[in-house]
Design an enzyme around this catalytic site. Structure first.
Site, short mmCIF file in Angstrom:
data_model
loop_
_atom_site.label_atom_id
_atom_site.label_comp_id
_atom_site.label_asym_id
_atom_site.label_seq_id
_atom_site.Cartn_x
_atom_site.Cartn_y
_atom_site.Cartn_z
N ASP A 45 0.85 -7.67 -6.66
CA ASP A 45 0.30 -8.45 -5.84
C ASP A 45 1.12 -9.35 -5.99
O ASP A 45 1.99 -10.02 -4.93
CB ASP A 45 -1.51 -8.48 -5.30
CG ASP A 45 -1.49 -7.29 -5.01
OD1 ASP A 45 -1.08 -7.02 -4.18
OD2 ASP A 45 -2.45 -7.58 -4.53
N GLU A 92 5.69 -3.19 0.45
CA GLU A 92 7.03 -3.88 -0.42
C GLU A 92 7.47 -4.08 0.79
O GLU A 92 9.18 -4.77 -0.05
CB GLU A 92 7.22 -2.94 -1.90
CG GLU A 92 7.98 -2.02 -1.19
CD GLU A 92 6.41 -0.31 -1.48
OE1 GLU A 92 7.73 1.02 -1.71
OE2 GLU A 92 5.89 -1.02 -0.86
N ASN A 119 3.51 -0.51 -9.72
CA ASN A 119 1.15 -0.89 -9.95
C ASN A 119 0.50 0.79 -10.81
O ASN A 119 -0.30 0.34 -11.10
CB ASN A 119 0.94 -0.49 -8.12
CG ASN A 119 1.66 -1.23 -7.63
OD1 ASN A 119 1.30 -2.72 -7.90
ND2 ASN A 119 1.82 -1.17 -5.56
N ASP A 169 12.92 -3.95 0.18
CA ASP A 169 12.65 -2.86 0.21
C ASP A 169 12.61 -3.02 -1.56
O ASP A 169 13.42 -2.86 -2.03
CB ASP A 169 12.82 -1.31 0.56
CG ASP A 169 11.30 -0.67 0.22
OD1 ASP A 169 10.46 -0.91 1.26
OD2 ASP A 169 11.61 -0.08 -0.93
N ILE A 170 11.26 -3.16 -2.40
CA ILE A 170 11.72 -3.30 -3.71
C ILE A 170 11.81 -1.36 -4.12
O ILE A 170 10.87 -1.17 -4.15
CB ILE A 170 10.34 -3.84 -3.73
CG1 ILE A 170 9.76 -5.16 -3.62
CG2 ILE A 170 10.44 -4.45 -5.68
CD1 ILE A 170 8.31 -6.08 -4.16
#
Length: 364
Positions: free
Chosen positions: A252, A278, A243, A235-236
């Site tokens: 994106d 993500e 965002n 997971d980022i």
């Protein structure tokens, strides 16, 4: 080249081959028995099958060709009417035979009453009084197929077909070929749609649906072969803030770049998926937990050490740092076959990595 399989007695095959135009442009294979036809079907895969009704098991296509058929099957009956009857009676008998043939699984049925005085197979092999062309075969006294073929081998003259009869067979061959082409076109479209349905449009990785289909297969394969299987969930870190600050286009862009880096830094047989948002998952085949931890840490370090270049800089920001939190686990003997507990354990480890400060790998 399109293929046509002719199944029938020698006179029937010779008559069709010699008088139906256009067969010379097709791959035509013949069989004088259903047994021989079965031996040819798998390798030939014909678009059209033309079969003489007398060779069908109980005059039924379904009972004769048990396997799912793709070919267009034309059943042809050659013989005299039941009696020399007026045109109305003959039309009724033709309709009855056609309906019975279609009900038995045929795509098309042709009854070709002979008018040339040449004995038909039914006359050659069955006693006087047998109702030639009857789909039910009631009242018949049939010989075994082998005996019929031996008797028939003595009759070499091709069956004579009238011009309109030849034209009708030709028309059904063309119809069968068009049907086969439509089937092939539809199959290609379905294959394409299936592939599209399993691909994430943004990252071009396999998607969640593909993962849900693949994981049970990998679990079964690992258990069958007795090999290890590990699962990694990535997971980022702080992706929402990216965002919020720079917009979804930048987010994106980072997702696409991360997908490319995952592919670059993995073994060719490891399979990454975009799980959602993500979050990414990677199936590590033939991999124990210790080895999987090494792979996960290498990926985490690679991502953290090299900032991401923004394709479209925002407010003069051209590069962004990114870190990953990773949860990893190995398949246990008591995990369910669908992998729910397997995924749940990896996801629990991911949450532990985030709780410990992010940019970490947790495995058990």
């Amino acid at each position: 080249m399109n293929s046509v399989l002719l199944i029938g007695y020698e006179r029937f095959i010779a008559g069709v081959q010699s008088q139906v135009r256009g067969l010379d442009s097709l791959n035509v294979v013949t069989a004088t028995s259903i047994t021989r036809a079965f031996a040819l079907l798998e390798s030939l895969m014909p678009e059209v099958i033309i079969v003489q009704a007398t060779l069908l098991t109980e005059r039924s296509v379904t009972k004769t060709f048990h396997q799912s058929k793709v070919a267009y099957i034309v059943v042809v009956d050659v013989g005299p009417p039941t009696a020399l009857s007026p045109a109305k009676r003959l039309a009724e008998e033709t309709l009855d035979k056609t309906a019975s043939a279609l009900e038995s699984g045929a795509d098309a049925y042709l009854w070709l009453p002979y008018t040339d005085g040449i004995p038909t197979e039914d006359e050659a092999y069955f006693p006087l009084g047998y109702r030639a062309g009857s789909l039910s075969g009631e009242g018949s006294s049939r010989q075994e197929p082998q005996a019929r073929e031996q008797t028939h081998s003595q009759t070499k003259a091709p069956l004579a077909l009238e011009k309109n009869q030849c034209r009708l067979i030709q028309a059904h061959i063309q119809l069968g070929l068009r049907s086969a082409q439509r089937y092939r076109d539809l199959s290609r479209i379905n294959d394409w749609l299936s592939a599209v349905a399993l691909i994430d449009a943004l990252t071009q990785l396999n998607n969640r649906r593909a993962f849900d289909l693949e994981l049970p297969n990998q679990i079964q394969l690992a258990r069958t072969k007795g090999t290890a299987l590990s699962l990694m969930v990535l997971d980022i870190d702080h992706f929402k803030s990216v965002n919020d600050r720079f917009g979804h286009l930048v987010g994106d862009d980072m997702l696409k770049q991360l997908a490319n880096r995952l592919l670059t830094n993995m073994r060719f047989y490891d399979t990454p998926f975009r799980y959602g948002g993500e979050e990414f998952v990677v199936i590590l085949a033939n991999t124990e937990l210790t080895e999987g931890l090494g792979i996960a840490n290498r990926i985490r370090e690679t991502i953290a050490q090299e900032p991401f270049e923004l394709t479209h800089p925002v407010n003069e920001v051209k590069r962004l740092d990114m870190t990953l939190s990773v949860g990893i686990t190995q398949l246990h003997s008591d995990d369910d076959s669908q992998g729910r507990s397997f995924v749940g354990r990896a996801d629990h480890n991911l949450l532990a990595a985030k709780a410990a400060g992010r940019n970490q790998v947790v495995g058990e």
